[in-house]
Every structure is written in structure tokens, then in C-alpha cells.
Design an enzyme around this catalytic site. Structure first.
Site, PDB file in Angstrom:
ATOM      1  N   ARG A 290     -67.453 -40.389 -33.200  1.00 34.39           N
ATOM      2  CA  ARG A 290     -66.812 -39.656 -32.097  1.00 34.39           C
ATOM      3  C   ARG A 290     -67.344 -40.125 -30.737  1.00 34.39           C
ATOM      4  NH1 ARG A 290     -63.859 -35.349 -32.775  1.00 34.39           N
ATOM      5  NH2 ARG A 290     -64.691 -34.846 -34.813  1.00 34.39           N
TER       6      ARG A 290
ATOM      7  N   MET B 272     -55.441 -33.373 -29.637  1.00 32.05           N
ATOM      8  CA  MET B 272     -55.855 -32.691 -30.867  1.00 32.05           C
ATOM      9  C   MET B 272     -57.139 -33.251 -31.477  1.00 32.05           C
ATOM     10  SD  MET B 272     -53.711 -30.338 -30.942  1.00 32.05           S
ATOM     11  CE  MET B 272     -53.902 -29.584 -32.545  1.00 32.05           C
ATOM     12  N   ARG B 273     -58.033 -33.733 -30.617  1.00 37.61           N
ATOM     13  CA  ARG B 273     -59.325 -34.164 -31.162  1.00 37.61           C
ATOM     14  C   ARG B 273     -60.449 -33.413 -30.469  1.00 37.61           C
ATOM     15  NH1 ARG B 273     -60.584 -37.720 -34.553  1.00 37.61           N
ATOM     16  NH2 ARG B 273     -62.578 -38.307 -33.678  1.00 37.61           N
TER      17      ARG B 273
ATOM     18  N   HIS C  83     -54.359 -23.710 -23.372  1.00 37.38           N
ATOM     19  CA  HIS C  83     -54.414 -23.141 -24.723  1.00 37.38           C
ATOM     20  C   HIS C  83     -53.376 -22.021 -24.816  1.00 37.38           C
ATOM     21  CE1 HIS C  83     -56.145 -22.022 -28.567  1.00 37.38           C
ATOM     22  NE2 HIS C  83     -56.078 -20.753 -28.177  1.00 37.38           N
TER      23      HIS C  83
ATOM     24  N   GLN D 117     -44.020 -20.648 -20.339  1.00 35.34           N
ATOM     25  CA  GLN D 117     -45.009 -20.239 -19.322  1.00 35.34           C
ATOM     26  C   GLN D 117     -46.098 -21.291 -19.147  1.00 35.34           C
ATOM     27  OE1 GLN D 117     -44.598 -17.694 -17.257  1.00 35.34           O
ATOM     28  NE2 GLN D 117     -42.642 -17.527 -18.328  1.00 35.34           N
TER      29      GLN D 117
ATOM     30  N   LEU E  78     -63.842 -33.009 -28.687  1.00 37.57           N
ATOM     31  CA  LEU E  78     -64.539 -33.928 -27.783  1.00 37.57           C
ATOM     32  C   LEU E  78     -66.037 -33.778 -27.960  1.00 37.57           C
ATOM     33  CD1 LEU E  78     -62.276 -33.135 -24.739  1.00 37.57           C
ATOM     34  CD2 LEU E  78     -62.324 -35.304 -25.987  1.00 37.57           C
TER      35      LEU E  78
HETATM   36  C1  GRF Z   1     -49.397 -26.515 -26.334  1.00 44.51           C
HETATM   37  O1  GRF Z   1     -49.011 -25.315 -26.950  1.00 44.51           O
HETATM   38  C2  GRF Z   1     -50.784 -26.393 -25.749  1.00 44.51           C
HETATM   39  O2  GRF Z   1     -51.061 -25.114 -25.277  1.00 44.51           O
HETATM   40  C3  GRF Z   1     -51.663 -26.722 -26.931  1.00 44.51           C
HETATM   41  O3  GRF Z   1     -50.978 -27.732 -27.623  1.00 44.51           O
HETATM   42  C4  GRF Z   1     -49.584 -27.643 -27.355  1.00 44.51           C
HETATM   43  C5  GRF Z   1     -49.159 -28.951 -26.806  1.00 44.51           C
HETATM   44  O4  GRF Z   1     -47.776 -29.033 -26.608  1.00 44.51           O
HETATM   45  N1  GRF Z   1     -52.990 -27.076 -26.494  1.00 44.51           N
HETATM   46  P1  GRF Z   1     -47.150 -30.266 -25.816  1.00 44.51           P
HETATM   47  O5  GRF Z   1     -47.618 -31.525 -26.524  1.00 44.51           O
HETATM   48  O6  GRF Z   1     -47.643 -30.188 -24.412  1.00 44.51           O
HETATM   49  O7  GRF Z   1     -45.665 -30.093 -25.920  1.00 44.51           O
END
Ligand code: GRF
Length: 213
Positions: free
Chosen positions: A64, A89-90, A108, A172, A92
């Protein structure tokens, strides 16, 4: 302010930032979109907007730390001053988070500090929460933790499936992520005792409020 945006997939939040940056008075521009997945749709969105992209496959790195160091080098080379995680999605490394401390933000899909982690909407519905929402925050080493910059609240409907709630929240997200970047780029954000203070924060009634000193 120069931004690097880190994505792993769809990139709809990236698109919201791209669109915001195109508007006349927006005080930021995206100088790099970086992904750990070569086939992330977010990279296509960036290319369509003539934004430089880079894909670093984490599988090509020993650990990592070396992957994160390579990311930092790319971000440094781009001249970015603020790093925006947008569906990256990793996890850090602490070193990366320290390196970009107070210059690294995340979005988030819950009202943090409630519902950190994955499968948020399923859990919100299961718990019977009446409201959920989304949060933009500065990143700290623990996942989905750090000083909160801005949030939006949405209702949870009794017949909601996770996807319905996710879609209502995503709308949102696309509002609050550019808003958070604007606050930072305008130099109106400071962190005091791990709480975010915003100068001239617009309240829902339209009035402006600054933090007490
Ligand atoms: C979003 O729901 C964000 O809050 C989360 O991952 C999702 C990413 O969506 N961290 P996108 O790739 O921006 O469409």
C-alpha cells in the site's frame, strides 16, 4: 485552486466538480484525475473534459505504501493543492493521509459520524433511521473520520429500497461537494480543534454567518 480528483468507478461526483469548474466564478480547476482502475468510467468523463488523467493499478505495487507514494508523486507533478476523493475505493496509508493533511477531502453518503463504512443505505434502512444524507469532510487516518465541512440531509421513506435512498442522497452529494470545494478554494475554511469553521457560511434562510473568534 488546483484540484486532483481520485476515483475508482462511475465518477458522478467528479462530473459535478467538472461542471462546477466550468462555471464562470468557480474558484478551482481540476488538473488531474487519478484512478486505481484503468476502466473507471470517471477517467472517460475527465478525458471528455480535456482533463489530464492517470491510472495506477495497485496490483502492480508491492504494498500500500509504495502505491500511495506513486500517487503522491503524480499529484505533486500535477501541481494540485487539494486532493478530492470521489468514490475512491482503496484504503489510504497513514503516510499518504499525513502527507496531504488538511488538503485531502472525501465525500461519504451518510450523516457522519453515523454509518461509516460500506453498505450504508442498507444499514440506515435496517436501523429505521428517518433521515440520512451526505457529508464532505477532511480525511484523517481512520476511515470516514475527520473534521466535517458540510452536510445535506434527506428523508428516508418507509418504502425505500437502498437504491432509492442512494439516488436521493447522490443528488445532494452533487450539490455539497462543489460547495465544500468552493469554501476551501475561497480561503474561508479553517480547522480549529478538529472542527471546521467557515467564514460567511450561508444559512438555509440566506443569511451569512461567521464563526466567533
Ligand atoms: C458516492 O456515493 C460517494 O459518496 C461514495 O462513493 C460514491 C461514488 O459515486 N464515497 P460516484 O463515483 O461519484 O458516482
Amino acid at each position: 485552486m488546483k484540484l486532483a480528483v481520485l476515483v475508482s468507478g462511475r465518477g458522478s461526483n467528479l462530473q459535478a466538480l467538472i461542471d462546477a469548474c466550468k462555471t464562470d466564478d468557480f474558484p478551482a480547476e481540476i488538473v488531474l484525475v487519478l484512478s486505481n482502475k484503468e476502466d473507471a468510467y470517471g477517467l472517460e468523463r475527465a478525458q471528455a473534459a480535456d482533463i489530464p488523467t492517470a491510472a495506477l493499478d495497485h496490483k502492480n505495487f508491492e504494498d500500500r505504501e509504495s502505491f500511495d507514494t506513486a500517487m503522491s508523486e503524480q499529484i505533486d507533478a500535477s501541481g494540485a493543492e487539494l486532493v478530492c476523493l470521489a468514490g475512491f475505493m482503496r484504503l489510504l496509508s497513514d503516510g499518504f493521509v499525513r502527507r496531504w493533511r488538511d488538503r485531502l477531502i472525501n465525500i461519504h453518503p451518510s450523516l457522519l459520524p453515523a454509518f461509516k463504512g460500506l453498505h450504508v443505505h442498507e444499514r440506515v434502512i435496517e436501523e429505521g433511521a428517518r433521515f440520512s444524507g451526505c457529508t464532505v469532510h477532511f480525511v484523517r487516518p481512520a476511515m470516514d473520520e475527520g473534521p466535517i465541512i458540510t452536510q445535506a440531509v434527506v428523508p428516508v421513506h418507509p418504502d425505500d429500497e437502498p437504491d432509492d435512498l442512494a439516488a436521493r442522497i447522490l443528488e445532494q452529494e452533487h450539490v455539497i461537494y462543489p460547495r465544500a470545494v468552493r469554501y476551501i478554494a475561497e480561503g474561508r475554511v479553517r480547522i480549529s480543534a478538529e472542527r471546521v469553521l467557515i467564514e460567511n457560511h450561508q444559512l438555509p434562510d440566506g443569511s451569512l454567518r461567521s464563526p466567533a473568534r
